[in-house]
Design a protein around this motif. Sequence first.
Motif, PDB file in Angstrom:
ATOM      1  N   LYS A 262      -0.965   8.571  11.590  1.00  0.00           N
ATOM      2  CA  LYS A 262      -0.275   8.384  10.306  1.00  0.00           C
ATOM      3  C   LYS A 262       0.706   7.224  10.382  1.00  0.00           C
ATOM      4  O   LYS A 262       0.753   6.361   9.484  1.00  0.00           O
ATOM      5  CB  LYS A 262       0.456   9.673   9.917  1.00  0.00           C
ATOM      6  CG  LYS A 262      -0.456  10.824   9.533  1.00  0.00           C
ATOM      7  CD  LYS A 262       0.362  12.078   9.252  1.00  0.00           C
ATOM      8  CE  LYS A 262      -0.543  13.265   8.955  1.00  0.00           C
ATOM      9  NZ  LYS A 262       0.254  14.503   8.756  1.00  0.00           N
ATOM     10  N   ILE A 263       1.503   7.196  11.449  1.00  0.00           N
ATOM     11  CA  ILE A 263       2.496   6.121  11.593  1.00  0.00           C
ATOM     12  C   ILE A 263       1.804   4.767  11.724  1.00  0.00           C
ATOM     13  O   ILE A 263       2.214   3.777  11.119  1.00  0.00           O
ATOM     14  CB  ILE A 263       3.411   6.402  12.807  1.00  0.00           C
ATOM     15  CG1 ILE A 263       4.285   7.628  12.533  1.00  0.00           C
ATOM     16  CG2 ILE A 263       4.295   5.186  13.116  1.00  0.00           C
ATOM     17  CD1 ILE A 263       5.088   8.096  13.728  1.00  0.00           C
ATOM     18  N   TYR A 264       0.746   4.724  12.523  1.00  0.00           N
ATOM     19  CA  TYR A 264      -0.028   3.494  12.713  1.00  0.00           C
ATOM     20  C   TYR A 264      -0.518   2.970  11.362  1.00  0.00           C
ATOM     21  O   TYR A 264      -0.408   1.773  11.046  1.00  0.00           O
ATOM     22  CB  TYR A 264      -1.202   3.783  13.644  1.00  0.00           C
ATOM     23  CG  TYR A 264      -2.040   2.577  14.001  1.00  0.00           C
ATOM     24  CD1 TYR A 264      -1.791   1.853  15.173  1.00  0.00           C
ATOM     25  CD2 TYR A 264      -3.103   2.173  13.193  1.00  0.00           C
ATOM     26  CE1 TYR A 264      -2.568   0.749  15.508  1.00  0.00           C
ATOM     27  CE2 TYR A 264      -3.874   1.072  13.513  1.00  0.00           C
ATOM     28  CZ  TYR A 264      -3.609   0.366  14.675  1.00  0.00           C
ATOM     29  OH  TYR A 264      -4.377  -0.727  15.003  1.00  0.00           O
ATOM     30  N   GLN A 269       0.676  -0.618   6.309  1.00  0.00           N
ATOM     31  CA  GLN A 269       0.886  -0.737   4.862  1.00  0.00           C
ATOM     32  C   GLN A 269       2.323  -1.145   4.530  1.00  0.00           C
ATOM     33  O   GLN A 269       2.724  -1.140   3.376  1.00  0.00           O
ATOM     34  CB  GLN A 269       0.555   0.596   4.183  1.00  0.00           C
ATOM     35  CG  GLN A 269      -0.899   1.019   4.342  1.00  0.00           C
ATOM     36  CD  GLN A 269      -1.153   2.406   3.769  1.00  0.00           C
ATOM     37  OE1 GLN A 269      -0.936   2.632   2.564  1.00  0.00           O
ATOM     38  NE2 GLN A 269      -1.597   3.332   4.607  1.00  0.00           N
ATOM     39  N   ASN A 270       3.090  -1.482   5.590  1.00  0.00           N
ATOM     40  CA  ASN A 270       4.455  -2.012   5.437  1.00  0.00           C
ATOM     41  C   ASN A 270       5.464  -1.013   4.865  1.00  0.00           C
ATOM     42  O   ASN A 270       6.428  -1.407   4.205  1.00  0.00           O
ATOM     43  CB  ASN A 270       4.448  -3.281   4.580  1.00  0.00           C
ATOM     44  CG  ASN A 270       3.694  -4.412   5.250  1.00  0.00           C
ATOM     45  OD1 ASN A 270       3.799  -4.598   6.466  1.00  0.00           O
ATOM     46  ND2 ASN A 270       2.912  -5.145   4.472  1.00  0.00           N
ATOM     47  N   TYR A 271       5.231   0.271   5.103  1.00  0.00           N
ATOM     48  CA  TYR A 271       6.247   1.251   4.729  1.00  0.00           C
ATOM     49  C   TYR A 271       7.438   1.125   5.688  1.00  0.00           C
ATOM     50  O   TYR A 271       7.278   0.751   6.850  1.00  0.00           O
ATOM     51  CB  TYR A 271       5.687   2.678   4.817  1.00  0.00           C
ATOM     52  CG  TYR A 271       4.816   3.069   3.639  1.00  0.00           C
ATOM     53  CD1 TYR A 271       5.393   3.534   2.454  1.00  0.00           C
ATOM     54  CD2 TYR A 271       3.432   2.989   3.714  1.00  0.00           C
ATOM     55  CE1 TYR A 271       4.599   3.913   1.375  1.00  0.00           C
ATOM     56  CE2 TYR A 271       2.630   3.350   2.638  1.00  0.00           C
ATOM     57  CZ  TYR A 271       3.224   3.812   1.479  1.00  0.00           C
ATOM     58  OH  TYR A 271       2.442   4.172   0.411  1.00  0.00           O
ATOM     59  N   THR A 272       8.631   1.458   5.209  1.00  0.00           N
ATOM     60  CA  THR A 272       9.815   1.407   6.057  1.00  0.00           C
ATOM     61  C   THR A 272       9.825   2.600   7.019  1.00  0.00           C
ATOM     62  O   THR A 272       9.153   3.612   6.783  1.00  0.00           O
ATOM     63  CB  THR A 272      11.104   1.451   5.220  1.00  0.00           C
ATOM     64  OG1 THR A 272      11.189   2.729   4.559  1.00  0.00           O
ATOM     65  CG2 THR A 272      11.119   0.330   4.190  1.00  0.00           C
TER      66      THR A 272
END
Length: 335
Positions: A262-264, A269-272
Amino acid sequence: MDYIKFLDKLKKKAINGIYIFEGPEEYLAKNTINSIKNTFYHDENIREFNIFEREAVDLSYKNLQDEIIRLPFMAKKRLIVLKEWSNLSLELSKNYEELERMKDTYILLLYSSPDKANRNLAIYKILKKYDRIVEFEMVSNSVLKNWIIKKVNGGNKTITNDALNLFFDYLNYGNNSDFNSLYKVENEIFKLINITDNEITVDIVKSLVNKSIRVSIFDLIDAIIDRNRDKGIYELNNLFLKGEEPIKILYMISRYYQNAIKIYSYKRQNYTDYDIMRMIQISKFEYNKIISTLKYYDLKKLSYSLEKCIEADFVLKTKKNEPKVLLFKLICDLI
């Protein structure tokens, strides 16, 4: 309302009538009840005449009503604390307006902590409307750190900043942690206080504090990343020696790979960082640990590792197999 708001009202002696106490942090709920006792009953001798505490599963509404209308003795209010009170909900709701007229002489606590009360109960809906649901949620990281320092200092000891940070990481305090209660955290603090003459250091924390399984899992993950089979087997065996169940260990390994994927994906997707932690609901400590391992993986390798965990879970649940042997084999496959 949260318990801080309730305590502010208590300082002004502005609480009366009926409240529901609910939420996971039972330590805070019980301390709040003690604060009520200390606020209204300075003299220990009059407490027994003004406090009624019991499980209400077999209490009739008439019994409760008798306690409510009984006038306080040498005090301004009586305190009534009820557990297992849901059988009284209907009568309490029917008679709420009448009970409100007498509220200046009593405080009635419908105690549900560490659980949540049934929101479909009639009295819950009424008390929600009047902001009389007191919530005892788990404390923030900053509050927890300050509380730990205060507890340590209260034991006439000090703790170094590095030791405090390590202790905090070992606990990984949260809903899904082994240390999901301030009671459990307090027990670990007492261990530290009792073993040291003056200052709690990193070495003392390492030798005395049991890591939560979420922290220990990362020692195992580090061994997998390092392709160190001996260390992987050693860390897995350590978890067994601590009494961790194979099914829980497998769940935590799988959870690591699920969150890593999920983090990868979110990172691409450039989420903070903040948004990612919020979306997958993990602590900053856990997030940072996973981030530090991602440089050793690509999406294909993460997916392969998760598939191996899913296969092991299927075998564990559907076939006769020695769970520990299955997990040792999984670790070897992942390395």
